[in-house]
Design an enzyme around this catalytic site. Structure first.
Site, PDB file in Angstrom:
ATOM      1  N   GLY A  12       0.839  -1.095   0.069  1.00  0.00           N
ATOM      2  CA  GLY A  12       0.105   0.024   0.061  1.00  0.00           C
ATOM      3  C   GLY A  12       0.937   1.301   0.144  1.00  0.00           C
ATOM      4  N   ASP A  13       0.043   2.377  -0.216  1.00  0.00           N
ATOM      5  CA  ASP A  13       0.945   3.641  -0.287  1.00  0.00           C
ATOM      6  C   ASP A  13       1.993   3.904  -1.263  1.00  0.00           C
ATOM      7  OD1 ASP A  13      -0.873   4.366   2.108  1.00  0.00           O
ATOM      8  OD2 ASP A  13       0.636   3.644   3.459  1.00  0.00           O
ATOM      9  N   GLU A  14       2.008   3.127  -2.367  1.00  0.00           N
ATOM     10  CA  GLU A  14       2.670   3.299  -3.484  1.00  0.00           C
ATOM     11  C   GLU A  14       2.649   4.639  -4.043  1.00  0.00           C
ATOM     12  OE1 GLU A  14       0.428   0.992  -3.217  1.00  0.00           O
ATOM     13  OE2 GLU A  14       1.630  -1.073  -2.866  1.00  0.00           O
ATOM     14  N   GLY A  15       1.723   5.488  -4.034  1.00  0.00           N
ATOM     15  CA  GLY A  15       1.569   6.492  -4.632  1.00  0.00           C
ATOM     16  C   GLY A  15       0.240   6.311  -6.037  1.00  0.00           C
ATOM     17  N   LYS A  16      -0.484   5.525  -5.412  1.00  0.00           N
ATOM     18  CA  LYS A  16      -1.521   5.460  -6.447  1.00  0.00           C
ATOM     19  C   LYS A  16      -2.356   6.465  -6.736  1.00  0.00           C
ATOM     20  CE  LYS A  16      -3.116   2.085  -3.546  1.00  0.00           C
ATOM     21  NZ  LYS A  16      -2.201   2.058  -2.626  1.00  0.00           N
ATOM     22  N   ALA A  39      -7.883   3.343   3.125  1.00  0.00           N
ATOM     23  CA  ALA A  39      -7.283   3.966   2.139  1.00  0.00           C
ATOM     24  C   ALA A  39      -7.093   5.273   2.337  1.00  0.00           C
ATOM     25  CB  ALA A  39      -7.936   3.505   0.652  1.00  0.00           C
ATOM     26  N   GLY A  40      -5.841   5.828   1.856  1.00  0.00           N
ATOM     27  CA  GLY A  40      -5.679   7.145   1.769  1.00  0.00           C
ATOM     28  C   GLY A  40      -4.872   7.477   0.582  1.00  0.00           C
ATOM     29  N   HIS A  41      -5.450   8.167  -0.223  1.00  0.00           N
ATOM     30  CA  HIS A  41      -4.978   8.242  -1.673  1.00  0.00           C
ATOM     31  C   HIS A  41      -4.492   9.854  -1.714  1.00  0.00           C
ATOM     32  CE1 HIS A  41      -6.618   4.524  -3.368  1.00  0.00           C
ATOM     33  NE2 HIS A  41      -6.008   4.285  -2.263  1.00  0.00           N
ATOM     34  N   GLN A 224      -5.037  -0.168  -1.009  1.00  0.00           N
ATOM     35  CA  GLN A 224      -4.053  -1.047  -0.392  1.00  0.00           C
ATOM     36  C   GLN A 224      -2.885  -1.519  -1.532  1.00  0.00           C
ATOM     37  OE1 GLN A 224      -7.761  -1.915   0.652  1.00  0.00           O
ATOM     38  NE2 GLN A 224      -7.195   0.035   1.554  1.00  0.00           N
ATOM     39  N   ARG A 303       0.418   7.027  11.006  1.00  0.00           N
ATOM     40  CA  ARG A 303       1.422   6.288  11.684  1.00  0.00           C
ATOM     41  C   ARG A 303       2.782   6.322  10.951  1.00  0.00           C
ATOM     42  NH1 ARG A 303      -1.406   0.615  12.253  1.00  0.00           N
ATOM     43  NH2 ARG A 303      -2.335   1.402  10.237  1.00  0.00           N
ATOM     44  N   ARG A 305       5.502   4.866   8.770  1.00  0.00           N
ATOM     45  CA  ARG A 305       5.707   3.586   7.887  1.00  0.00           C
ATOM     46  C   ARG A 305       6.890   2.852   8.044  1.00  0.00           C
ATOM     47  NH1 ARG A 305       3.506   7.136   2.881  1.00  0.00           N
ATOM     48  NH2 ARG A 305       1.400   7.085   3.421  1.00  0.00           N
ATOM     49  N   SER A 411       8.207   8.621 -11.226  1.00  0.00           N
ATOM     50  CA  SER A 411       7.732   9.623 -10.314  1.00  0.00           C
ATOM     51  C   SER A 411       8.771  10.317  -9.589  1.00  0.00           C
ATOM     52  CB  SER A 411       6.413   9.323  -9.654  1.00  0.00           C
ATOM     53  OG  SER A 411       6.063  10.211  -8.681  1.00  0.00           O
TER      54      SER A 411
HETATM   55  P1  GDP Z   1      -1.397   5.628  -2.111  1.00  0.00           P
HETATM   56  O1  GDP Z   1      -2.192   5.263  -1.049  1.00  0.00           O
HETATM   57  O2  GDP Z   1      -0.787   4.752  -2.811  1.00  0.00           O
HETATM   58  O3  GDP Z   1      -2.103   6.710  -3.091  1.00  0.00           O
HETATM   59  O4  GDP Z   1      -0.299   6.428  -1.452  1.00  0.00           O
HETATM   60  P2  GDP Z   1      -0.336   7.562  -0.398  1.00  0.00           P
HETATM   61  O5  GDP Z   1      -0.894   8.833  -0.525  1.00  0.00           O
HETATM   62  O6  GDP Z   1      -0.769   7.111   1.033  1.00  0.00           O
HETATM   63  O7  GDP Z   1       1.187   7.854  -0.135  1.00  0.00           O
HETATM   64  C1  GDP Z   1       2.167   8.156  -1.057  1.00  0.00           C
HETATM   65  C2  GDP Z   1       2.717   9.532  -0.543  1.00  0.00           C
HETATM   66  O8  GDP Z   1       4.047   9.682  -1.325  1.00  0.00           O
HETATM   67  C3  GDP Z   1       2.118  10.755  -0.668  1.00  0.00           C
HETATM   68  O9  GDP Z   1       2.253  11.605   0.259  1.00  0.00           O
HETATM   69  C4  GDP Z   1       2.334  11.172  -1.979  1.00  0.00           C
HETATM   70  O10 GDP Z   1       1.921  12.667  -2.031  1.00  0.00           O
HETATM   71  C5  GDP Z   1       3.810  10.955  -1.870  1.00  0.00           C
HETATM   72  N1  GDP Z   1       4.339  10.564  -3.365  1.00  0.00           N
HETATM   73  C6  GDP Z   1       3.717  10.081  -4.325  1.00  0.00           C
HETATM   74  N2  GDP Z   1       4.590  10.131  -5.352  1.00  0.00           N
HETATM   75  C7  GDP Z   1       5.845  10.387  -5.038  1.00  0.00           C
HETATM   76  C8  GDP Z   1       7.131  10.550  -5.487  1.00  0.00           C
HETATM   77  O11 GDP Z   1       7.502  10.094  -6.538  1.00  0.00           O
HETATM   78  N3  GDP Z   1       8.233  11.400  -4.575  1.00  0.00           N
HETATM   79  C9  GDP Z   1       7.826  12.010  -3.596  1.00  0.00           C
HETATM   80  N4  GDP Z   1       8.704  12.499  -2.732  1.00  0.00           N
HETATM   81  N5  GDP Z   1       6.668  11.588  -2.707  1.00  0.00           N
HETATM   82  C10 GDP Z   1       5.669  11.067  -3.594  1.00  0.00           C
HETATM   83  P1  IMO Z   2      -3.731   2.576   0.583  1.00  0.00           P
HETATM   84  O1  IMO Z   2      -5.029   2.494  -0.360  1.00  0.00           O
HETATM   85  C1  IMO Z   2      -1.266   1.105   3.418  1.00  0.00           C
HETATM   86  C2  IMO Z   2      -2.950  -2.009   6.286  1.00  0.00           C
HETATM   87  C3  IMO Z   2      -3.120  -1.500   7.816  1.00  0.00           C
HETATM   88  C4  IMO Z   2      -3.080  -2.995   8.497  1.00  0.00           C
HETATM   89  C5  IMO Z   2      -3.563  -3.853   7.500  1.00  0.00           C
HETATM   90  C6  IMO Z   2      -5.137  -4.198   7.784  1.00  0.00           C
HETATM   91  O2  IMO Z   2      -3.745   3.873   1.059  1.00  0.00           O
HETATM   92  O3  IMO Z   2      -2.656   1.923  -0.003  1.00  0.00           O
HETATM   93  P2  IMO Z   2      -7.269  -2.760   7.722  1.00  0.00           P
HETATM   94  O4  IMO Z   2      -7.794  -1.408   8.509  1.00  0.00           O
HETATM   95  O5  IMO Z   2      -7.383  -2.731   6.273  1.00  0.00           O
HETATM   96  O6  IMO Z   2      -7.843  -3.843   8.455  1.00  0.00           O
HETATM   97  O7  IMO Z   2      -5.731  -2.861   8.198  1.00  0.00           O
HETATM   98  O8  IMO Z   2      -3.719  -3.035   6.239  1.00  0.00           O
HETATM   99  N1  IMO Z   2      -3.409  -1.051   5.559  1.00  0.00           N
HETATM  100  C7  IMO Z   2      -2.846  -0.231   4.547  1.00  0.00           C
HETATM  101  N2  IMO Z   2      -1.554   0.016   4.151  1.00  0.00           N
HETATM  102  N3  IMO Z   2      -1.994   1.471   2.766  1.00  0.00           N
HETATM  103  C8  IMO Z   2      -3.365   1.159   2.612  1.00  0.00           C
HETATM  104  O9  IMO Z   2      -4.151   1.703   1.866  1.00  0.00           O
HETATM  105  C9  IMO Z   2      -3.999   0.386   3.784  1.00  0.00           C
HETATM  106  N4  IMO Z   2      -4.935   0.108   4.091  1.00  0.00           N
HETATM  107  C10 IMO Z   2      -5.053  -0.886   5.046  1.00  0.00           C
HETATM  108  O10 IMO Z   2      -2.085  -0.696   8.251  1.00  0.00           O
HETATM  109  O11 IMO Z   2      -1.490  -3.265   8.483  1.00  0.00           O
HETATM  110 MG    MG Z   3      -2.366   5.416   1.244  1.00  0.00          MG
END
Ligand code: GDP
Ligand code: IMO
Ligand code: MG
Length: 423
Positions: A12-16, A39-41, A224, A303, A305, A411
């Site tokens: 998760g949190d790859e930058g989707k 999720a948090g995008h 995720q 939290r 990461r 990116s």
């Molecule tokens: P998602 O859940 O996959 O959409 O990713 P998140 O938004 O939770 O976390 C990705 C974080 O990295 C966010 O704060 C973005 O603004 C940031 N981000 C995305 N792409 C890049 C990048 O190429 N470089 C940097 N420094 N930050 C990035």
């Molecule tokens: P996005 O879409 C990163 C993780 C939680 C926990 C496990 C189970 O932003 O990438 P849950 O609340 O689903 O029962 O939690 O999954 N988790 C994520 N980690 N990015 C997310 O979403 C996540 N959604 C859940 O931290 O380890």
């Molecule tokens: Mg996220």
């Protein structure tokens, strides 16, 4: 027309969110297919940062139809807050947002059950976001859940009470004192259900398939990451839905043959939030440095990461189970301070090297690393492939060769403009 799927290949949190925002103008519709407010995008443009939890990442483009599919679980309190915040910013939400009648509701008591279950697990806790995701999906598969479409039924209140009573019995088993929290949340939850009256609550399976029939381009938005998938992730430290390409079929009602590109997003390194195994984790100053430089703090929970080097066997596994066709590497800029960058190319388990993920990745695994040259340059202003440092080009090539797939974008920062298209 076929559907493209965009999803995360790690934890998760790859930058989707960022990548969807960049690609969105190529699509008529963006459709979320699973997960919920866990999720948090994040999207960044014009100097402002936006975090979306349930609403698809195409909402800032007025011409795009944003769909919340049947595979998503919705907490109406969080959805209402999200909608109101967007409206306050001048975003036209109601006319561009479509919600499946079949999406399941997260009840206040689901959130309490999530909390009680995590408390009871103690050190063994999943590290859930405490949004009620697991209990809501349990009720869905247990055939007890309430769906968005049920809100309009005369029997809704009675069905709610009946499910709540079951939850209260379970909370008693956990010995969890739920009374004050439930009373506090319940009224707000009931009131928030009114938003569905203002929204386009529809059969999104027909809607998506009609769009495809009309030759309109649809992008399915995953939440995720593949290593958090309920079937293929690091079980039980996973979420409760299918985060992989197959989830787009069940979460939207599209046939497998309708899938065109599968765009897999990965960070140039790895992060994980919550508990569970992480073979390449750096529990040292280097991990700390990546966390600080990459601002690796959860978009939903805040939290810290956990950070580690890129894990290629895990990435290859993710590409396999998703049928990835195109890769996008994010956060390359974050690694600028390293002269050498190790990447994990295999695992050593009990003295034996393997490139396959074992059944249980919490067994002692020694990652085997290959050191690649760092680029030691600020990438954040680069927008074209020809300006990429040679070492970054080599890093990308190495990943492409290992995975046998092309990296189509790199990116280099959180902003919409900080993106390099690769040929
Ligand atoms: P998602 O859940 O996959 O959409 O990713 P998140 O938004 O939770 O976390 C990705 C974080 O990295 C966010 O704060 C973005 O603004 C940031 N981000 C995305 N792409 C890049 C990048 O190429 N470089 C940097 N420094 N930050 C990035
Ligand atoms: P996005 O879409 C990163 C993780 C939680 C926990 C496990 C189970 O932003 O990438 P849950 O609340 O689903 O029962 O939690 O999954 N988790 C994520 N980690 N990015 C997310 O979403 C996540 N959604 C859940 O931290 O380890
Ligand atoms: Mg996220």
């Amino acid at each position: 027309m076929k559907v493209d799927v965009l999803l995360g290949l790690q934890w998760g949190d790859e930058g989707k969110g960022k990548v969807i925002d960049v690609l969105a103008p190529q699509y008529e519709s963006i459709a979320r297919f699973q997960g919920g407010p866990n999720a948090g995008h994040t999207l960044e443009f014009d100097g402002i940062k936006h975090v979306l939890h349930i609403i698809p990442s195409g909402i800032f483009h007025p011409a795009i139809k944003n769909i919340i599919g049947n595979g998503v679980v919705i907490d109406p309190i969080i959805l209402e807050k999200e909608i109101n915040a967007l409206i306050k910013m001048g975003v036209e939400v109601y006319s561009n947002l479509y919600v499946s009648q079949k999406a399941h509701l997260i009840l206040p008591s689901h959130r309490l059950l999530d909390k009680a279950s995590e408390l009871a697990k103690g050190k063994e806790k999943i590290g859930s976001t405490l949004k009620g995701i697991g209990p809501a999906y349990m009720d869905k598969t247990g055939r007890n859940g309430l769906r968005v479409g049920d809100c309009a039924l005369a029997s809704f209140e009675q069905r709610y009470r009946s499910l709540l009573n079951k939850h209260i019995e379970l909370l008693k088993l956990y010995d969890y004192d739920y009374t004050s929290e439930l009373a506090e949340m319940e009224k707000a939850w009931m009131e928030s259900l009114q938003i569905f009256k203002k929204m386009k609550v529809i059969d999104t399976a027909y809607f998506v398939n009609d769009l495809l029939q009309q030759n309109k381009a649809v992008l399915a938005e995953g939440a995720q990451g593949s290593l958090l998938d309920i079937d293929f992730g690091s079980y039980p430290f996973v979420t409760s839905s299918n985060t992989i390409t197959a989830g787009a079929c069940t979460g939207l009602g599209i046939a497998p043959g309708r899938i065109n590109k599968v765009i897999g997003i990965f960070k140039a390194y790895c992060t994980r939030v919550g508990s569970g195994p992480f073979p390449t984790e750096l529990e040292n100053e280097t991990g700390e440095l990546i966390r600080k430089t990459g601002n690796e703090f959860g978009a939903t929970t805040g939290r810290a990461r956990r950070c580690g080097w890129l894990d290629l066997p895990a990435l290859k596994y993710a590409c396999m189970i998703n049928g990835v066709t195109d890769l996008v590497m994010t956060k390359s800029d974050v690694l600028a301070m390293f002269d050498k960058i190790p990447v994990c190319i295999s695992y050593n388990i009990n003295g034996v090297d393997t490139v396959e993920l074992p059944y249980d990745i919490s067994v002692p695994i020694t990652p085997v690393y290959q050191e690649l040259e760092g680029w030691s340059a600020d990438l954040t202003g680069i927008t074209t492939q020809k300006d990429m440092p040679a070492q970054l080009v080599s890093y990308v090539k190495f990943v492409e060769n290992y995975l046998g797939l092309p990296v189509t974008y790199v990116s280099v920062g959180p902003d919409r403009k900080q993106m390099i298209q690769c040929s």
